[in-house]
Design an enzyme around this catalytic site. Structure first.
Site, mmCIF file in Angstrom:
data_model
loop_
_atom_site.group_PDB
_atom_site.id
_atom_site.type_symbol
_atom_site.label_atom_id
_atom_site.label_comp_id
_atom_site.label_asym_id
_atom_site.label_seq_id
_atom_site.Cartn_x
_atom_site.Cartn_y
_atom_site.Cartn_z
ATOM 1 N N GLY A 1 5.109 -8.350 4.024
ATOM 2 C CA GLY A 1 4.992 -9.281 2.552
ATOM 3 C C GLY A 1 5.940 -8.836 1.508
ATOM 4 C CG ASP B 1 -0.193 -0.077 10.321
ATOM 5 O OD1 ASP B 1 -0.404 0.738 9.879
ATOM 6 O OD2 ASP B 1 -0.406 -1.250 10.182
ATOM 7 N N GLY C 1 0.602 -1.129 -0.084
ATOM 8 C CA GLY C 1 -0.014 -0.005 0.090
ATOM 9 C C GLY C 1 0.747 1.202 -0.102
HETATM 10 P P1 ATP Z 1 1.656 -3.162 3.415
HETATM 11 O O1 ATP Z 1 2.250 -2.950 4.701
HETATM 12 O O2 ATP Z 1 1.137 -2.249 2.364
HETATM 13 O O3 ATP Z 1 0.656 -4.436 3.295
HETATM 14 P P2 ATP Z 1 3.281 -5.359 2.099
HETATM 15 O O4 ATP Z 1 4.709 -5.380 1.721
HETATM 16 O O5 ATP Z 1 3.171 -6.144 3.278
HETATM 17 O O6 ATP Z 1 2.739 -3.823 2.534
HETATM 18 P P3 ATP Z 1 1.797 -7.103 0.688
HETATM 19 O O7 ATP Z 1 0.519 -6.759 -0.491
HETATM 20 O O8 ATP Z 1 1.362 -7.946 1.722
HETATM 21 O O9 ATP Z 1 2.168 -5.634 0.826
HETATM 22 O O10 ATP Z 1 2.839 -7.738 -0.217
HETATM 23 C C1 ATP Z 1 3.624 -7.096 -1.254
HETATM 24 C C2 ATP Z 1 4.204 -7.995 -2.298
HETATM 25 O O11 ATP Z 1 4.772 -8.957 -1.873
HETATM 26 C C3 ATP Z 1 3.233 -8.635 -3.096
HETATM 27 O O12 ATP Z 1 3.291 -8.436 -4.443
HETATM 28 C C4 ATP Z 1 2.922 -10.107 -2.624
HETATM 29 O O13 ATP Z 1 2.830 -10.751 -3.688
HETATM 30 C C5 ATP Z 1 4.422 -10.301 -2.265
HETATM 31 N N1 ATP Z 1 4.602 -10.896 -1.026
HETATM 32 C C6 ATP Z 1 3.988 -11.278 0.067
HETATM 33 N N2 ATP Z 1 4.148 -12.320 0.949
HETATM 34 C C7 ATP Z 1 5.245 -12.905 0.378
HETATM 35 C C8 ATP Z 1 5.903 -13.996 0.567
HETATM 36 N N3 ATP Z 1 5.486 -14.729 1.721
HETATM 37 N N4 ATP Z 1 6.600 -14.580 -0.265
HETATM 38 C C9 ATP Z 1 6.831 -14.141 -1.718
HETATM 39 N N5 ATP Z 1 6.515 -12.927 -1.687
HETATM 40 C C10 ATP Z 1 5.389 -12.337 -1.065
HETATM 41 MG MG MG Z 2 1.598 -6.070 4.761
#
Ligand code: ATP
Ligand code: MG
Length: 464
Positions: free
Chosen positions: A207, A236, A116
């Protein structure tokens, strides 16, 4: 050393193994184990052309925490010496190294932003580009729309230079775009190979960092000399070990505007109640800090602290008490709070994150129902400023943090580290191995002084 082996054997804590040289005299002094550089062989390294006003030595450490326990028993598993009540933990210091692992003219660097939005993304992108150019890197590209940009052929990589990024920090969002979901790790690494990328800067949350770590491991497996460096993006502030993450300060500041509006609405209405929902899926830091900062919140609800809405000790009867005594009330609720009250949606987003129910709307509806039910007039207003806050540009303090993190990400990649992320720790800037910081979320400790200060400020009772 013997202490190190004893410690590992007794407590099986694999990450605290890199003992400082003086650990013999201070047996409970540990350093988080850092990833070894791509090439530990300095012969394969080149002197840095840039002087950077001094260098950081690979052995430089920053103090993560010192705890002086009142007795050895309270030190518990963190202390290896039965008589010791003193524990120190250290981490590796970030910054430019005298010997660098990549020849700048051979570097193709890429930047990707995932997840995000968060204030400061553009500031970090800008600073990474500027620092790469100072090292002498000519090939810098942006991968559009997160990891998706690696596989979607309709999305061309965006050439980046100082000229392109010069003013991007003046607006919020991400110049490159963001997304969730996307290609598999092996597809991403195929794409890195095809494009000849040997430095990848990944801006994102837990992620994204899990993805970055998997990309690092896949590159290792294929014996590719690629540096994968993360910059943690979580509004956060829920990343372990770090003082704060970029965007958090801006979010707390911007939340003041929503809280103040809610206060004015509530205060100006007869028996007015303002409800503000703020970000915080697992951790209530934004709600807690924003409540503390505003001084206008009567009830702060966070995911870490259970509460009841109904019943004699519930939130609703306290609201009634506030209307009777003060005439109005303002509630601040973190998005992850009170999820037990909501029907499970059982849906996930493209990245596999569970979609939360809307606690703000739920509290709004329950409040209206409750006051109608008891025939007590109440005027309820609900504000959800989430997307307005996330799209803001970074404030001054986040702007500085982003600048330093962006520079250090580039220094880390040039030092030959991969699978690391950058952060600020006890006011100093450091590198962490990615798995350490994403092992779990940092949460508000309900027994902490800070949470109790928040309760003192709101004057709210326990709602259980
Ligand atoms: P936010 O804090 O906004 O949620 P985030 O990085 O946690 O940020 P996500 O949407 O959960 O956001 O993940 C971002 C990217 O990372 C996505 O493209 C997702 O496919 C990839 N991703 C998430 N978890 C994994 C994982 N365990 N292994 C590989 N890729 C991942
Ligand atoms: Mg996340």
């Amino acid at each position: 050393s013997k202490y190190q082996q004893d410690f590992e054997a007794r407590f099986n804590i694999p990450h605290i193994t890199d003992v400082l040289p003086d650990a013999v005299s201070y047996p409970s002094t540990f350093c988080l184990k850092m990833r070894t550089p791509l090439s530990p062989d300095f012969a394969e390294r080149y002197p840095s052309d840039e002087e950077w006003h001094g260098y950081i030595n690979n052995r430089d450490r920053v103090l993560l925490k010192v705890i002086h326990y009142s007795s050895p028993t309270s030190a518990g598993a963190e202390c290896i010496d039965p008589d010791c009540t003193w524990v120190e933990q250290w981490v590796h210091r970030a910054g430019p190294r005298e010997k660098i692992y990549f020849k700048p003219e051979e570097v193709k660097a890429a930047i990707v932003t995932c997840g995000g939005l968060c204030p400061g993304l553009n500031d970090v992108i800008r600073q990474i580009v500027i620092t790469l150019e100072i090292y002498g890197v000519k090939k810098i590209v942006g991968i559009p729309f997160g990891y998706r940009g690696f596989s979607d052929e309709s999305l061309a990589e965006m050439p980046l230079s100082r000229k392109v990024v010069q003013n991007v920090h003046l607006s919020g969002g991400s110049l490159l775009g963001v997304s969730r979901g996307g290609p598999s790790v092996s597809e991403i690494v195929d794409s890195l190979e095809e494009r000849g990328i040997n430095m990848l800067f990944v801006l994102g949350g837990n992620g994204t960092h899990a993805g970055a770590n998997a990309i690092h491991e896949e590159c290792n497996k294929r014996q590719l000399k690629v540096a994968i460096v993360g910059v943690p993006k979580t509004i956060d502030n829920d990343i372990l070990f770090m003082d704060k993450t970029f965007g958090f300060d801006t979010a707390v500041e911007e939340a003041q505007r929503a809280i103040n509006s809610a206060y004015i609405e509530a205060h100006s209405a007869y028996h007015g109640i303002g409800i503000v929902k703020l970000m915080g899926r697992n951790s209530g830091f934004i709600a807690m800090q924003a409540s503390l900062a505003s001084g206008q919140i009567d009830i702060c609800l966070i995911p870490e602290v259970p509460f009841n809405l109904h019943g004699p000790h519930g939130v609703l009867s306290h609201l009634k008490y506030l209307l009777e005594t003060k005439g109005s009330a303002v509630v601040c609720v973190a998005e992850g709070a009170g999820q037990d009250f909501l029907e499970k949606i059982n849906a996930t987003d493209a990245s596999g994150n569970i979609i939360l129910g809307d606690i703000g709307v739920h509290i709004q509806q329950e409040t209206k129902k409750y006051f109608k039910g008891i025939g007590f007039p109440a005027d309820v207003k609900y504000i959800d400023p989430t997307y307005m806050i996330r799209a803001c540009r970074a404030n001054a303090s986040d702007g500085i943090l982003c600048t330093v993190l962006g520079q250090n990400a580039v220094h880390g990649a040039f030092a030959g580290y991969s699978g690391i992320t950058v952060g600020i720790c006890n006011t100093h800037y450091v590198y962490f191995p990615i798995p350490e910081v994403i092992a779990q979320s940092k949460v508000v400790d309900p027994n902490s002084r800070m949470w109790h200060r928040c309760l003192t400020s709101t004057g709210q009772p326990d709602f259980v």
